[in-house]
Design an enzyme around this catalytic site. Structure first.
Site, PDB file in Angstrom:
ATOM      1  N   GLY A   1     -48.562 -48.516 -36.282  1.00  0.00           N
ATOM      2  CA  GLY A   1     -46.885 -48.436 -36.234  1.00  0.00           C
ATOM      3  C   GLY A   1     -46.631 -47.042 -35.879  1.00  0.00           C
ATOM      4  N   SER A   2     -45.669 -46.498 -36.821  1.00  0.00           N
ATOM      5  CA  SER A   2     -44.935 -45.301 -36.438  1.00  0.00           C
ATOM      6  C   SER A   2     -45.711 -44.151 -36.532  1.00  0.00           C
ATOM      7  CB  SER A   2     -43.796 -45.180 -37.332  1.00  0.00           C
ATOM      8  OG  SER A   2     -42.721 -46.095 -37.060  1.00  0.00           O
TER       9      SER A   2
END
Length: 630
Positions: free
Chosen positions: A293-294
């Site tokens: 993810g981020s």
């Protein structure tokens, strides 16, 4: 000469020759027995004259970086019997079965065996062994053995590993460094008669063993304690499937802590449930991969800066989504971030910004950078079973795939790969090989092996590294990583919230929440990666689940290391506005105007819930949560 005389002479000659052949054969045979077969025959004779019992050499200790003992040995005993020397088999079986919690029939069968020696039981505690020995039961013999002892119990269970009943490493470092930790066994022997009974004038002789080597780790047991507390608390608070943390020395690749919850006590591993034992003992931080993810956006930003495809002045626009190859890819914030510069895009973790950066780089250049950071390949850490993560084959990457990789989808990494690569980005651009062991020292104090920091390659320039530290410090000071901040200190980092997949499809309601950070931000020394797998409820964002625990560990490390605050900074407070019933867009504007970072659950409609509750006191810059009706 008459015929009879000649015949007699021939017979004497034949007899003489026969005697010569016979004595020659006997001489050759004697030579074989004494010279060629002598060693083997002497050995067989010794087996008849002597009975020997093994003396187990103690296994080497495992120490932390401060010399604290993480693994050592405790004395136990092995009980043997020479059945021919046991005068009262029934009585002995009765005594032994009672003292050792064994079946009478089993013990009696052993004592009635026809073999020279039989093992009655191993790993007998010292008190029980001494009590039995005081009974002077004929035909019983005791040898000192050792059993692994783990003073810290469940701490570092997945890293240290455990041994078999024979003290052979089965998992973790116990297995990986088994050849160093294992000593050379000795033995004790006594003279016996043909029936195996000790002779009257016998004396026991001992050949002592050679202890195994001691191993010193990069692990700091104090920092490990901070990490253990954090993962246990996070897993409990969010009823998570698991929580894990890695702490690394930014400037050497030395692993300072590795913690996981749930765990188990190394002194009593659940050997009767192999499936459970495998699950609890698996070091997921090294052997498992996940979609980051981020947190992956750190790599995308660094690659774009290093390639010169973006600058501070570049402007991006986020309307809530991008359409790539005819597919609509949403930003995590459905109402969009509007117009923003690169630093704002990093602080806001805007998916649209990172899609644009990946597309500017192109597949070939982006992949070259990812490989440079060590992604898609094993790090070479000194631990068995390491995974190399997963990158799509470059020739198979479509434009839409490239866009998704830019913000941490369609790619998988191990936690160790992630923190190792990020350390290289913030330490000035040097990728170090991660490692767990500092040195191996023999029983007599000689250094067998010593691990210095190993440089793999340069990943980014000093200039790019400095810019990345600046951006990531902004994330903690006024972005999604605010809850990882520590008053008076500069901390940098990035949050991540990734959806999980099952059978190729998104698993609804299942997330991995994470935060990776470093400190002090202007001169990084420590990096912390916190991962919470499947937190329950609606608070699944990394900013709310993982970041606070990383901040807690940073604060503990600062106190422990004696790092002084770099600025006189006290938290500024405000009151949480009441935005329930307002539209999502209006509520976000109100909260951001109050200096708060907003995470949103739902894609539209009015606000039906908020965390914290209205009018509660919050720090300016804190992350807060809105739940929308849609």
């Amino acid at each position: 000469m008459n015929a009879s005389a000649m015949l007699m002479r021939r017979r004497i000659l034949a007899a003489f020759i026969a005697l010569i052949v016979l004595f020659s054969a006997l001489g050759i045979r004697l030579m074989f027995l004494q010279v060629i077969d002598g060693k083997e025959l002497r050995s067989k004779a010794a087996e008849q004259w002597y009975r020997d019992l093994p003396l187990k050499a103690p296994r080497g200790k495992i120490l932390d970086s401060n010399g604290q003992v993480l693994v050592d040995n405790r004395d136990v005993f092995t009980l043997y019997a020479r059945p021919n020397a046991v005068t009262d088999k029934s009585g002995a079986a009765q005594e032994l079965s009672s003292a050792l919690n064994m079946k009478y029939e089993t013990v009696l069968d052993k004592l009635s065996s026809s073999v020279g020696e039989v093992t009655i039981k191993r790993k007998i505690d010292a008190e029980t062994a001494y009590n039995l020995r005081s009974k002077n039961i004929a035909g019983l013999y005791y040898t000192l053995d050792s059993m692994r002892n783990y003073p810290y119990g469940s701490s570092l269970a997945q890293i240290l590993g455990f041994t078999s009943v024979d003290n052979v490493g089965q998992s973790g470092l116990e297995s990986y460094y088994d050849r160093y930790l294992t000593g050379v066994d000795g033995f004790a022997y006594t003279s016996t008669d043909i029936a195996g009974r000790e002779t009257a004038d016998t004396a026991t002789r001992y050949m002592t063993g050679i202890p195994g080597c001691d191993i010193t780790l990069t692990i700091d047991s104090n920092i490990q304690g901070f990490a253990d507390s954090a993962v246990t608390a996070a897993a409990t608070e969010f009823s998570a499937k698991s929580a894990s943390m890695v702490v690394m020395d930014v400037n050497s690749g030395g692993i300072l802590a590795m913690a996981k919850s749930p765990t188990f006590d190394l002194n009593t591993p659940p050997r009767d449930d192999i499936t459970l034992l495998y699950e609890l003992s698996r070091n997921t931080m090294i052997v498992d991969m996940y979609e980051p993810g981020s947190t992956f956006k750190i790599f995308t930003t660094a690659a774009a800066l290093e390639a010169g495809v973006v600058s501070d002045s570049d402007s991006f626009y986020c309307a809530g989504s991008r359409t790539v190859d005819g597919q609509r890819i949403r930003c995590w914030r459905s109402i969009g971030h509007g117009s923003q510069h690169l630093a704002e895009g990093v602080k806001n973790s805007c998916n649209c910004v990172f899609m644009d950066l990946a597309l500017r780089l192109g597949t070939s250049r982006f992949y070259d950078s990812l490989h440079s950071f060590g992604l898609g390949e094993k790090t070479g850490v000194d631990f068995a079973g390491e995974s190399g993560g997963m990158l799509m084959k470059k020739e198979n990457v479509k434009t839409v795939d490239l866009a998704r990789i830019g913000f941490g989808q369609a790619v998988a990494v191990t936690p160790l790969q992630l923190i190792t690569g990020v350390c290289s980005i913030v330490n000035g651009g040097t990728l170090y090989q991660p490692h767990l062991v500092k040195s191996v020292v023999s029983y007599d104090g000689k250094t067998i092996a010593e691990r210095q920091k190993t440089i793999v390659r340069r990943t980014v320039s000093e200039r790019t590294s400095a810019k990345m530290r600046e951006y990531l410090t902004g994330v903690v000071e006024s972005g999604g990583g605010s809850k990882a901040g520590v008053a008076g200190y500069k901390v940098g980092g990035k949050t991540g919230t990734a959806q999980k997949y099952e059978n190729g499809a998104i698993a609804q309601g299942k997330y991995i929440s994470s935060f990776i950070g470093f400190a002090p931000a202007d001169n990084p020394q420590y990096a912390v990666l916190m991962i919470v797998d499947e937190p329950q409820g609606y608070m699944y964002y990394g900013s709310l689940v993982a970041a606070p625990y990383a901040g807690r560990v940073f604060g503990n490390i600062f106190d422990y290391a004696g790092l002084k605050p770099t600025e006189q900074k006290s938290a500024e407070f405000t009151f949480m506005p009441d935005v329930v019933g307002k539209s999502g867009e209006d509520a976000v504007n109100i909260l951001e105007s109050a200096g708060l970072h907003v995470e949103v659950v739902g894609e539209g409609g009015d606000v039906v819930g908020q965390t914290p509750v209205p009018n509660s006191t919050v720090n300016i810059g804190d992350s807060v949560l809105l739940r929308l009706r849609g």
